[in-house]
Scaffold this active site. Structure first.
Site, PDB file in Angstrom:
ATOM      1  N   TYR A 126      11.922 -14.432   2.915  1.00  7.65           N
ATOM      2  CA  TYR A 126      10.593 -14.176   3.497  1.00  7.65           C
ATOM      3  C   TYR A 126       9.826 -15.482   3.702  1.00  7.65           C
ATOM      4  O   TYR A 126       9.235 -15.712   4.761  1.00  7.65           O
ATOM      5  CB  TYR A 126       9.838 -13.247   2.541  1.00  7.65           C
ATOM      6  CG  TYR A 126       8.486 -12.763   3.012  1.00  7.65           C
ATOM      7  CD1 TYR A 126       8.381 -11.737   3.952  1.00  7.65           C
ATOM      8  CD2 TYR A 126       7.310 -13.297   2.483  1.00  7.65           C
ATOM      9  CE1 TYR A 126       7.134 -11.271   4.361  1.00  7.65           C
ATOM     10  CE2 TYR A 126       6.071 -12.837   2.876  1.00  7.65           C
ATOM     11  CZ  TYR A 126       5.982 -11.821   3.812  1.00  7.65           C
ATOM     12  OH  TYR A 126       4.754 -11.371   4.207  1.00  7.65           O
ATOM     13  N   GLY A 141      -3.275 -13.888   2.404  1.00  3.64           N
ATOM     14  CA  GLY A 141      -2.823 -13.721   1.024  1.00  3.64           C
ATOM     15  C   GLY A 141      -2.548 -12.239   0.814  1.00  3.64           C
ATOM     16  O   GLY A 141      -2.491 -11.464   1.777  1.00  3.64           O
ATOM     17  N   GLY A 197       6.710  -7.075  10.215  1.00  4.86           N
ATOM     18  CA  GLY A 197       7.379  -7.840   9.162  1.00  4.86           C
ATOM     19  C   GLY A 197       7.913  -6.933   8.073  1.00  4.86           C
ATOM     20  O   GLY A 197       7.443  -5.798   7.906  1.00  4.86           O
ATOM     21  N   ILE A 198       8.905  -7.435   7.356  1.00  4.58           N
ATOM     22  CA  ILE A 198       9.464  -6.698   6.214  1.00  4.58           C
ATOM     23  C   ILE A 198       9.701  -7.677   5.061  1.00  4.58           C
ATOM     24  O   ILE A 198       9.725  -8.886   5.277  1.00  4.58           O
ATOM     25  CB  ILE A 198      10.818  -6.005   6.555  1.00  4.58           C
ATOM     26  CG1 ILE A 198      11.864  -7.038   7.018  1.00  4.58           C
ATOM     27  CG2 ILE A 198      10.639  -4.913   7.582  1.00  4.58           C
ATOM     28  CD1 ILE A 198      13.289  -6.496   7.025  1.00  4.58           C
ATOM     29  N   GLY A 249       1.247  -0.316  10.973  1.00  2.00           N
ATOM     30  CA  GLY A 249       1.235  -0.724   9.566  1.00  2.00           C
ATOM     31  C   GLY A 249      -0.181  -0.980   9.076  1.00  2.00           C
ATOM     32  O   GLY A 249      -1.160  -0.819   9.827  1.00  2.00           O
ATOM     33  N   GLY A 250      -0.290  -1.402   7.826  1.00  2.00           N
ATOM     34  CA  GLY A 250      -1.607  -1.589   7.209  1.00  2.00           C
ATOM     35  C   GLY A 250      -2.461  -2.611   7.954  1.00  2.00           C
ATOM     36  O   GLY A 250      -3.583  -2.317   8.385  1.00  2.00           O
ATOM     37  N   ASN A 304       3.055  -9.327  14.483  1.00  2.00           N
ATOM     38  CA  ASN A 304       2.621  -8.909  13.143  1.00  2.00           C
ATOM     39  C   ASN A 304       3.700  -8.131  12.378  1.00  2.00           C
ATOM     40  O   ASN A 304       3.632  -8.017  11.163  1.00  2.00           O
ATOM     41  CB  ASN A 304       1.341  -8.061  13.304  1.00  2.00           C
ATOM     42  CG  ASN A 304       0.999  -7.256  12.073  1.00  2.00           C
ATOM     43  OD1 ASN A 304       0.592  -7.817  11.058  1.00  2.00           O
ATOM     44  ND2 ASN A 304       1.193  -5.946  12.132  1.00  2.00           N
ATOM     45  N   ASP A 337      12.814  -8.524  -1.233  1.00  2.00           N
ATOM     46  CA  ASP A 337      12.675  -9.520  -2.303  1.00  2.00           C
ATOM     47  C   ASP A 337      13.794  -9.425  -3.334  1.00  2.00           C
ATOM     48  O   ASP A 337      14.113  -8.339  -3.835  1.00  2.00           O
ATOM     49  CB  ASP A 337      11.340  -9.308  -3.035  1.00  2.00           C
ATOM     50  CG  ASP A 337      10.133  -9.561  -2.152  1.00  2.00           C
ATOM     51  OD1 ASP A 337      10.325  -9.989  -0.995  1.00  2.00           O
ATOM     52  OD2 ASP A 337       9.007  -9.340  -2.629  1.00  2.00           O
TER      53      ASP A 337
HETATM   54  P1  NDP Z   1       3.404  -2.859   6.836  1.00  2.00           P
HETATM   55  O1  NDP Z   1       4.728  -2.601   6.199  1.00  2.00           O
HETATM   56  O2  NDP Z   1       2.308  -1.889   6.616  1.00  2.00           O
HETATM   57  O3  NDP Z   1       3.576  -3.116   8.394  1.00  2.00           O
HETATM   58  C1  NDP Z   1       4.661  -3.789   8.939  1.00  2.00           C
HETATM   59  C2  NDP Z   1       4.982  -3.160  10.257  1.00  2.00           C
HETATM   60  O4  NDP Z   1       6.131  -3.815  10.843  1.00  2.00           O
HETATM   61  C3  NDP Z   1       5.334  -1.686  10.132  1.00  2.00           C
HETATM   62  O5  NDP Z   1       4.467  -0.936  10.956  1.00  2.00           O
HETATM   63  C4  NDP Z   1       6.771  -1.596  10.608  1.00  2.00           C
HETATM   64  O6  NDP Z   1       7.045  -0.451  11.374  1.00  2.00           O
HETATM   65  C5  NDP Z   1       6.897  -2.829  11.493  1.00  2.00           C
HETATM   66  N1  NDP Z   1       8.301  -3.198  11.624  1.00  2.00           N
HETATM   67  C6  NDP Z   1       9.171  -3.523  10.647  1.00  2.00           C
HETATM   68  N2  NDP Z   1      10.393  -3.754  11.155  1.00  2.00           N
HETATM   69  C7  NDP Z   1      10.294  -3.570  12.494  1.00  2.00           C
HETATM   70  C8  NDP Z   1      11.212  -3.641  13.575  1.00  2.00           C
HETATM   71  N3  NDP Z   1      12.500  -3.995  13.392  1.00  2.00           N
HETATM   72  N4  NDP Z   1      10.772  -3.370  14.830  1.00  2.00           N
HETATM   73  C9  NDP Z   1       9.477  -3.032  15.041  1.00  2.00           C
HETATM   74  N5  NDP Z   1       8.555  -2.940  14.057  1.00  2.00           N
HETATM   75  C10 NDP Z   1       8.964  -3.205  12.792  1.00  2.00           C
HETATM   76  O7  NDP Z   1       2.969  -4.302   6.292  1.00  2.00           O
HETATM   77  P2  NDP Z   1       1.579  -5.061   6.391  1.00  2.00           P
HETATM   78  O8  NDP Z   1       0.644  -4.406   7.340  1.00  2.00           O
HETATM   79  O9  NDP Z   1       1.133  -5.307   5.022  1.00  2.00           O
HETATM   80  O10 NDP Z   1       2.069  -6.470   6.984  1.00  2.00           O
HETATM   81  C11 NDP Z   1       1.847  -6.875   8.332  1.00  2.00           C
HETATM   82  C12 NDP Z   1       2.241  -8.346   8.430  1.00  2.00           C
HETATM   83  O11 NDP Z   1       1.446  -9.110   7.531  1.00  2.00           O
HETATM   84  C13 NDP Z   1       3.693  -8.596   8.043  1.00  2.00           C
HETATM   85  O12 NDP Z   1       4.254  -9.569   8.891  1.00  2.00           O
HETATM   86  C14 NDP Z   1       3.579  -9.134   6.625  1.00  2.00           C
HETATM   87  O13 NDP Z   1       4.656  -9.964   6.289  1.00  2.00           O
HETATM   88  C15 NDP Z   1       2.270  -9.898   6.704  1.00  2.00           C
HETATM   89  N6  NDP Z   1       1.616 -10.098   5.424  1.00  2.00           N
HETATM   90  C16 NDP Z   1       1.249  -9.035   4.635  1.00  2.00           C
HETATM   91  C17 NDP Z   1       0.630  -9.253   3.412  1.00  2.00           C
HETATM   92  C18 NDP Z   1       0.212  -8.118   2.523  1.00  2.00           C
HETATM   93  O14 NDP Z   1      -0.173  -8.382   1.372  1.00  2.00           O
HETATM   94  N7  NDP Z   1       0.222  -6.874   2.966  1.00  2.00           N
HETATM   95  C19 NDP Z   1       0.358 -10.607   2.930  1.00  2.00           C
HETATM   96  C20 NDP Z   1       0.762 -11.649   3.848  1.00  2.00           C
HETATM   97  C21 NDP Z   1       1.370 -11.387   5.035  1.00  2.00           C
HETATM   98  P3  NDP Z   1       7.460   0.943  10.646  1.00  2.00           P
HETATM   99  O15 NDP Z   1       6.326   1.293   9.756  1.00  2.00           O
HETATM  100  O16 NDP Z   1       7.655   1.874  11.773  1.00  2.00           O
HETATM  101  O17 NDP Z   1       8.710   0.641   9.874  1.00  2.00           O
END
Ligand code: NDP
Length: 249
Positions: free
Chosen positions: A156, A187, A93-94, A14-15, A91, A97
């Site tokens: 969330y 944030g 998360g989904i 993810g990001g 890390n 909302d």
């Molecule tokens: P992304 O959606 O880019 O990344 C989240 C990752 O979690 C994805 O790679 C996804 O995999 C993986 N994932 C989701 N469900 C599962 C599962 N059941 N099993 C294994 N992997 C899973 O989000 P971000 O990079 O933005 O977020 C990363 C973390 O940071 C999260 O916990 C988010 O809540 C937190 N966060 C993000 C913020 C933001 O503004 N971006 C702000 C605050 C917190 P796949 O792509 O294969 O589905």
């Protein structure tokens, strides 16, 4: 030469996970990159190519972090292969909302399972061995919205606040064994998820942030690296907020 440390990072593709993976590799870690069960080897190779990540520094682990048994089995395999894991970054998360009035049980459970129950699934099989080795680092990625609450995010915010309580409690249990447990609470961060928002929504969010900008994923990754470093050996049970002043605890 310094021994390579092993890190296990969920949501690695993810990001924010990509930035964390790259920063850890730059710090001489070998990263077990947990990709979701919806991905495959081809996706992983594409990610390595597009992000210019050295394949010798990383291994893919396809795993559903909500699946307790699959996590236990996978972590057992990984510890057999690498002997130990020095750092766990939870890390993945989904979001689902919606206002609480409209929220379905499925939306509630999906978010709690992925963002909070995953901490049990990933940490439980590793924590005892970290304590036994008398060293280990756990960093959990929460959110500013877990600290301050947010309209439409009861699921969330509950999960992300729960991560903080979990981390403080586990910090007590790990302290005597030199196992630290900390939280990074970003944030709004410039990731594909946020980039998909409407321009006016994004501008509105930026306007609310005292620093008038979003976080960069690399800034979040640096905080993770710091908490994993020797310099942070005496920090445990802490929440490090990176939110440009949006919420000051
Ligand atoms: P992304 O959606 O880019 O990344 C989240 C990752 O979690 C994805 O790679 C996804 O995999 C993986 N994932 C989701 N469900 C599962 C599962 N059941 N099993 C294994 N992997 C899973 O989000 P971000 O990079 O933005 O977020 C990363 C973390 O940071 C999260 O916990 C988010 O809540 C937190 N966060 C993000 C913020 C933001 O503004 N971006 C702000 C605050 C917190 P796949 O792509 O294969 O589905």
């Amino acid at each position: 030469m310094e021994k390579t440390k092993i890190a296990l990072v969920t949501g690695a593709l993810g990001g924010i996970g990509t930035a964390i993976t790259k920063s850890l590799i730059a710090e001489n870690y070998f990263v077990i990159a947990v990709a979701s069960h919806n991905r495959n080897a081809q996706d992983f190779d594409q990610w390595l190519n597009s992000e210019q990540i050295n394949p010798n520094c990383v291994e893919a682990l396809f795993l559903d972090v909500t699946d307790t048994n699959a996590c236990a089995t996978a972590i057992e395999e990984m510890t057999e292969r690498y002997q130990h894991i020095d750092l766990l970054v939870n890390n993945a998360g989904i979001t689902r909302d919606t206002s609480f009035k409209r929220m379905t049980l499925e939306q509630w459970q999906a978010v709690i399972n992925t963002n909070l129950n995953s901490l049990f699934n990933m940490t439980q099989p590793l924590f005892a061995q970290m304590c036994q080795r008398k060293q280990g680092r756990i960093v959990n990625i929460s959110s500013v919205n877990g600290q301050k609450g947010q309209f439409g995010q009861t699921n969330y915010a509950a999960a992300k606040a729960g991560m903080i309580g979990f981390s403080k409690s586990l910090a007590y249990e790990g302290a005597r064994s030199n196992v630290t447990v900390n939280v990074v609470a970003p944030g709004y961060t410039e990731t594909p998820m946020v980039a998909a928002m409407k321009e006016e929504v994004l501008e509105n969010i930026k306007g609310q942030v005292p620093m008038q900008r979003l976080a960069m994923p690399e800034e979040i990754a640096k905080a993770v690296c710091y908490l994993a470093s020797d310099d942070a050996a005496y920090i445990t049970g802490e929440t490090l907020a990176l939110n440009g002043g949006l919420y000051m605890n």
